[in-house]
Every structure is written in structure tokens, then in C-alpha cells.
Design a protein around this motif. Structure first.
Motif, short mmCIF file in Angstrom:
data_model
loop_
_atom_site.label_atom_id
_atom_site.label_comp_id
_atom_site.label_asym_id
_atom_site.label_seq_id
_atom_site.Cartn_x
_atom_site.Cartn_y
_atom_site.Cartn_z
N LYS A 71 0.76 -1.12 0.09
CA LYS A 71 -0.13 0.04 -0.07
C LYS A 71 0.96 1.14 -0.02
N ILE A 72 1.57 1.34 -1.27
CA ILE A 72 2.51 2.59 -1.31
C ILE A 72 1.37 3.87 -1.25
N GLU A 73 1.91 5.10 -0.76
CA GLU A 73 1.09 6.11 -0.80
C GLU A 73 1.05 6.58 -2.31
N HIS A 74 -0.07 7.12 -2.65
CA HIS A 74 -0.16 7.79 -4.16
C HIS A 74 -1.63 8.70 -4.00
N ALA A 75 -1.23 9.81 -2.98
CA ALA A 75 -2.02 10.63 -2.64
C ALA A 75 -2.85 11.65 -3.97
N CYS A 76 -2.15 11.60 -5.04
CA CYS A 76 -2.66 12.49 -6.44
C CYS A 76 -3.51 11.48 -7.22
N ASP A 77 -3.72 10.14 -6.80
CA ASP A 77 -4.25 9.13 -7.66
C ASP A 77 -3.33 8.98 -9.10
N MET A 78 -2.19 8.89 -8.81
CA MET A 78 -1.20 8.58 -9.86
C MET A 78 -1.27 9.29 -10.98
N VAL A 79 -1.40 10.61 -10.80
CA VAL A 79 -1.30 11.80 -11.90
C VAL A 79 -0.03 12.67 -12.07
N ALA A 80 0.96 12.24 -11.22
CA ALA A 80 2.28 12.99 -11.20
C ALA A 80 2.19 14.35 -10.78
N ALA A 81 0.89 14.54 -9.48
CA ALA A 81 0.85 15.90 -8.96
C ALA A 81 1.41 15.98 -7.45
N CYS A 82 1.99 14.90 -7.15
CA CYS A 82 2.48 14.86 -5.78
C CYS A 82 3.89 14.05 -5.67
N THR A 83 4.45 14.06 -4.51
CA THR A 83 5.70 13.02 -4.63
C THR A 83 5.52 11.82 -3.66
N THR A 84 4.11 11.37 -3.23
CA THR A 84 3.90 10.48 -1.98
C THR A 84 4.35 9.25 -2.64
N CYS A 85 4.46 8.84 -3.78
CA CYS A 85 4.87 7.36 -4.37
C CYS A 85 6.22 7.48 -4.91
N HIS A 86 7.08 8.18 -4.43
CA HIS A 86 8.44 8.45 -4.87
C HIS A 86 9.24 7.03 -4.48
N VAL A 87 9.82 6.63 -5.30
CA VAL A 87 10.90 5.32 -5.01
C VAL A 87 12.19 5.68 -5.68
N VAL A 88 13.14 5.05 -5.01
CA VAL A 88 14.53 4.94 -5.54
C VAL A 88 14.72 3.77 -6.17
N ASP A 137 9.35 12.32 -17.73
CA ASP A 137 9.04 13.59 -18.40
C ASP A 137 9.26 14.87 -17.40
N GLU A 138 9.11 16.26 -18.01
CA GLU A 138 9.33 17.43 -17.40
C GLU A 138 8.55 17.67 -16.23
N GLN A 139 7.14 17.12 -16.25
CA GLN A 139 6.36 17.24 -15.12
C GLN A 139 6.68 16.21 -13.97
N GLU A 140 7.12 15.12 -14.22
CA GLU A 140 7.71 14.28 -13.35
C GLU A 140 8.96 14.98 -12.54
N GLU A 141 9.89 15.52 -13.40
CA GLU A 141 11.42 15.73 -12.90
C GLU A 141 10.85 17.08 -12.10
N SER A 182 6.67 6.59 -8.66
CA SER A 182 6.51 5.20 -9.15
C SER A 182 5.12 5.17 -9.81
N CYS A 183 4.18 6.12 -10.06
CA CYS A 183 2.98 6.04 -10.85
C CYS A 183 3.61 6.63 -11.99
N GLN A 184 4.78 6.88 -12.37
CA GLN A 184 5.17 7.43 -13.73
C GLN A 184 6.12 6.52 -14.36
N ALA A 185 6.94 5.48 -13.43
CA ALA A 185 7.91 4.75 -13.91
C ALA A 185 7.13 3.39 -14.44
N ILE A 186 7.13 3.40 -15.99
CA ILE A 186 6.69 2.17 -16.52
C ILE A 186 7.65 1.18 -16.71
N LEU A 187 7.26 -0.14 -16.60
CA LEU A 187 8.16 -1.22 -16.64
C LEU A 187 8.19 -1.70 -18.05
N ALA A 188 9.53 -2.08 -18.43
CA ALA A 188 9.56 -2.97 -19.61
C ALA A 188 9.79 -4.31 -19.55
#
Length: 112
Positions: free
Chosen positions: A37-54, A66-70, A86-92
Motif C-alpha cells: 500500500k504505497i502512498e499515492h495521494a494524487c491518484d497517480m497523476v504526477a501531482a505529488c511525490t508520495t509514491c517516490h521510490v529510488v 518527463d518534465e512534469q515528473e522531474e 512510481s506512478c510514472q515509472a513504467i516497466l519494460a
């Protein structure tokens, strides 16, 4: 199907975990679909940083940020060169290893 290895995190997965997800899935979606249950306060639209991962391994296999994520990542707690939302990092097709930072900037969760 790529495997995501999640390093131990005291709140979300104290023992660490490994989950599989199809290519084209975001790391956040994969974790949530597998009970992490990773946090995702913005419903995965890259409008917050709660789902940040390294991303400790497999960073180069993910889509480019992309620029918005950065711009959002600049606000994340514990930012590192291999940080992603993590909401913007897409698996290959490659496996990845991620670390969920100890803290996030989530005012809705903090006791204010």
C-alpha cells in the motif's frame, strides 16, 4: 513478466517483497495490485511525490521521466539520481529493484 524487488520498508513491507507485473504497468500500480500500500495521494497523476521510490537496479530499463515528473521529484524527500515517481515509472521487460524512502511529504497523512 518483469519482477519488482522491493527492499524492506518498516511500514509497507518489513520483510521486503517481490512481485511480478506485465510490461507497461507502472511500479505504483504493480505494488498496489500486490497488496503493498504505497502512498499515492494524487491518484497517480504526477501531482505529488508520495509514491517516490529510488530505483536501485533496472533504472535504465524504465521509460524516461518527463518534465512534469522531474519538476515534482525536485520536491521529494530524500531525492537521489535514480529517484522516480512510481506512478510514472513504467516497466519494460527487465527486472527492477526499488527502495521506498522512509518518509514522504504527505500532509494528509501526517498528524497536523
Amino acid at each position: 513478466m518483469p519482477v519488482i524487488k522491493i527492499l524492506p520498508h518498516p511500514e509497507y513491507c518489513p520483510e521486503g517483497a517481490q512481485v511480478s507485473a506485465p510490461a507497461g504497468t507502472s511500479i505504483c500500480e504493480a505494488l498496489l495490485e500486490n497488496g503493498i500500500k504505497i502512498e499515492h495521494a494524487c491518484d497517480m497523476v504526477a501531482a505529488c511525490t508520495t509514491c517516490h521510490v529510488v530505483v536501485r537496479q533496472g533504472f535504465d530499463s524504465l521509460n524516461e521521466a518527463d518534465e512534469q515528473e522531474e519538476d515534482m521529484l525536485d520536491r521529494a524527500w530524500g531525492l537521489e539520481p535514480q529517484s522516480r515517481l512510481s506512478c510514472q515509472a513504467i516497466l519494460a521487460q527487465s527486472d527492477v529493484t526499488v527502495e521506498i524512502p522512509k518518509y514522504s511529504i504527505n500532509h494528509a497523512k501526517e498528524n497536523h
